[in-house]
Design a protein around this motif. Sequence first.
Motif, PDB file in Angstrom:
ATOM      1  N   MET A  48       6.296  -6.627  -1.865  1.00 56.26           N
ATOM      2  CA  MET A  48       5.511  -4.926  -2.661  1.00 56.26           C
ATOM      3  C   MET A  48       4.985  -4.308  -2.138  1.00 56.26           C
ATOM      4  N   LYS A  49       5.274  -2.926  -2.553  1.00 57.16           N
ATOM      5  CA  LYS A  49       4.321  -2.228  -1.486  1.00 57.16           C
ATOM      6  C   LYS A  49       2.717  -1.750  -1.640  1.00 57.16           C
ATOM      7  N   GLY A  50       1.723  -1.523  -1.428  1.00 59.10           N
ATOM      8  CA  GLY A  50       0.561  -2.170  -1.078  1.00 59.10           C
ATOM      9  C   GLY A  50       0.324  -0.418  -1.505  1.00 59.10           C
ATOM     10  N   PRO A  51      -0.546  -0.214  -2.504  1.00 59.61           N
ATOM     11  CA  PRO A  51      -1.167   1.553  -1.749  1.00 59.61           C
ATOM     12  C   PRO A  51      -2.320   2.193  -0.376  1.00 59.61           C
ATOM     13  N   ALA A  52      -1.701   2.270   0.416  1.00 60.76           N
ATOM     14  CA  ALA A  52      -1.810   2.517   1.843  1.00 60.76           C
ATOM     15  C   ALA A  52      -3.285   3.135   2.359  1.00 60.76           C
ATOM     16  N   GLY A  58       2.858   1.863  -9.708  1.00 66.98           N
ATOM     17  CA  GLY A  58       2.766   1.669  -8.921  1.00 66.98           C
ATOM     18  C   GLY A  58       3.091   2.761  -7.666  1.00 66.98           C
ATOM     19  N   GLY A  59       3.534   1.942  -6.715  1.00 71.81           N
ATOM     20  CA  GLY A  59       4.283   3.156  -5.420  1.00 71.81           C
ATOM     21  C   GLY A  59       3.595   4.478  -5.562  1.00 71.81           C
ATOM     22  N   TYR A  90      -1.809  -6.189  -4.310  1.00 66.58           N
ATOM     23  CA  TYR A  90      -2.878  -5.730  -5.239  1.00 66.58           C
ATOM     24  C   TYR A  90      -3.011  -6.219  -6.457  1.00 66.58           C
ATOM     25  N   GLY A 115      -1.560  -1.060   3.299  1.00 63.33           N
ATOM     26  CA  GLY A 115      -2.501  -1.494   2.337  1.00 63.33           C
ATOM     27  C   GLY A 115      -1.714  -2.740   1.471  1.00 63.33           C
ATOM     28  N   PRO A 116      -2.604  -3.148   0.479  1.00 67.98           N
ATOM     29  CA  PRO A 116      -2.863  -4.327   0.610  1.00 67.98           C
ATOM     30  C   PRO A 116      -1.765  -4.627  -1.075  1.00 67.98           C
ATOM     31  N   LEU A 170     -11.031   4.271  -2.272  1.00 68.76           N
ATOM     32  CA  LEU A 170     -11.566   3.656  -3.251  1.00 68.76           C
ATOM     33  C   LEU A 170     -13.252   3.749  -3.015  1.00 68.76           C
ATOM     34  N   TYR A 175      -5.778   3.278  -0.027  1.00 70.64           N
ATOM     35  CA  TYR A 175      -6.669   2.516  -1.030  1.00 70.64           C
ATOM     36  C   TYR A 175      -8.162   2.833  -0.243  1.00 70.64           C
ATOM     37  N   LEU A 176      -8.121   2.673   1.094  1.00 70.13           N
ATOM     38  CA  LEU A 176      -9.203   3.357   1.176  1.00 70.13           C
ATOM     39  C   LEU A 176      -9.845   4.461   0.735  1.00 70.13           C
ATOM     40  N   LEU A 193       1.252   6.117  -6.998  1.00 72.10           N
ATOM     41  CA  LEU A 193      -0.736   4.569  -7.547  1.00 72.10           C
ATOM     42  C   LEU A 193      -0.751   5.734  -6.289  1.00 72.10           C
TER      43      LEU A 193
END
Lengths: 336, 336
Positions: B256-260, B224-225, A262, A258-259, B265, B262-263, B228
């Motif tokens: 930071m940890k991005g939302p893995a 987040g995290g 973000y 994930g980004p 979306l 996110y696709l 999210l």
Amino acid sequence: MTETNKQFRLAARPVGMPKRTDWNVVTEPAKEPGEGEVVVKVLLLSLDPAMRGWMNEGKSYIRPVEIDEVMRAGGVGVVTASKSTKFKPGDHVVGTLGVQQVAVVHEKTLTRVDPRMAPLPVFLSTLGMPGMTAYFGLLEVGQAKSGETVVVSGAAGAVGQVVGQIAKIKGCTVIGIAGGADKCKYVKEELAFDACIDYKSEDVKKALRTHCPKGIDVYFDNVGGDILEAALANLARHARIVVCGAISQYNNAGPMKGPANYLSLLVNRARMEGMVVFDYADRYAEAAKEMAGWMAQGKLKSREDVVSGLDDFPERLLMLFRGENFGKLVLKVADA
Amino acid sequence: MTETNKQFRLAARPVGMPKRTDWNVVTEPAKEPGEGEVVVKVLLLSLDPAMRGWMNEGKSYIRPVEIDEVMRAGGVGVVTASKSTKFKPGDHVVGTLGVQQVAVVHEKTLTRVDPRMAPLPVFLSTLGMPGMTAYFGLLEVGQAKSGETVVVSGAAGAVGQVVGQIAKIKGCTVIGIAGGADKCKYVKEELAFDACIDYKSEDVKKALRTHCPKGIDVYFDNVGGDILEAALANLARHARIVVCGAISQYNNAGPMKGPANYLSLLVNRARMEGMVVFDYADRYAEAAKEMAGWMAQGKLKSREDVVSGLDDFPERLLMLFRGENFGKLVLKVADA
């Protein structure tokens, strides 16, 4: 006269990159058409990044291909027999034909195309799903406006090439991101993007900073991963990210990336929005008409990378994930 | 009469959780006010997750606090001296007062508040920035509509409690996410959310599936995290994620940890959008008026967690990141 039909049927759900043994090749007599059905000799198949997702189990925007089902693929073909009043032998059609030589499908799933209007591969490219994806993604989801800075990844690919050219038509500054000097040269010189960043030899984050001094207003993302992060690091206020795909991540055996940055969405009051082209089906004709007009005026070029043939399907598909295709990747199954 | 002013000045940019030695405590005579300036005795300070971000170097929606600068904080105080025609001694005011006993600030940066209208801590809570953030985030960015399912994390916190209550007022089904049985009980029983998920004892992803059978229409994210990601896994089609904060990630020493996922979306044609409350400054009065009306009717409750005192600022701030506050965290600096 019963035709033979060679088919690629899904044999296993791939882990990581799909491989030849993930399909079984089956040759059997073609089915007889039922009422309302049409027999189509497959000429060209569209090879798309999305096909990788269709091989996975689980909820998505479309149901997965089942084990032992013919692998899903869009294609162009010619009608050879018909129990439909809408289509007759000799008609050219597009539809979800599958990775096989002969498709027997319901008339409802087919659209007639006119081969005098454009070469057949273009109906799988700029006048097909990739073109529709670019058109509605950029203009409806991305809301690109004259004077804005648009960045598109996969710029020499099926969707990316159209995104950038439409953005230019609309008066935007357009920066492409592509892999390798040849693709970048094509994107700048043939497609007339303002610049193209070679992600294989450049630091994309820094290059975006240079090429987008006022930040990115619309980022059309086909790739995900590090390039998405580089774009997030360079957003303008109120930027829109169109999430169209994430080809860099589709073959991860582990979790997707994930980004990490973000929260740039927060800092820049920006948004990231997903799009699925099927939602715009009732407006395809309108978009195709406008795009065909641009093509006729020489404002919109369409490049296809036509490779053969059906037997090489598994290896040809992988070209997408290695970035080896140049323009829309199309598999030639048979001559007209 | 020169007053003494004890101040917390930034000494170092923290790595991970901020610690006492990241500030220097300096006691010196209070400044004399210049023309247009007001001397404010600080009564209450707002302790906010965003303060952690202000301690970092780098571009954000607001400039960082500089080394040796008084730590930025919003607060409520009483005017003790004035070279302004707008404020006189005895007036109560809110503004960016800083972590100190006496603030000398320009009249332009202050807003008068009426202590008969609500207890002073409420002006740092529901009638202050957290309330404004909730109001505009939910209604403008989230576009929450009657009949929709709204999920909010940090549901017992300053912003979350207001988000959920406004969503109820607007006719939504509201699910909170909070840490611990006490907070969940409060959220359900006092604030009348439809449900509250205890992230400390429940599998949030599964619980969201249970409580949101039609999926989440609006997710208001304060944390987040992993939470999210759990929300992304349960979106309804055309969902909106309001990115307000990411408290779970602010103290990461690493990336930071991005939302893995996110696709999600893309699959759900959903969007994720950042918001910064300052963008709505010209509409604060309108929102405050509407919210004060709801408070008067008993439809909107405001809970503050008032802790003392100035000397304990570093430790009190950490309560936020440990999830120890219950309602808006407010530091009491002096009695009125």
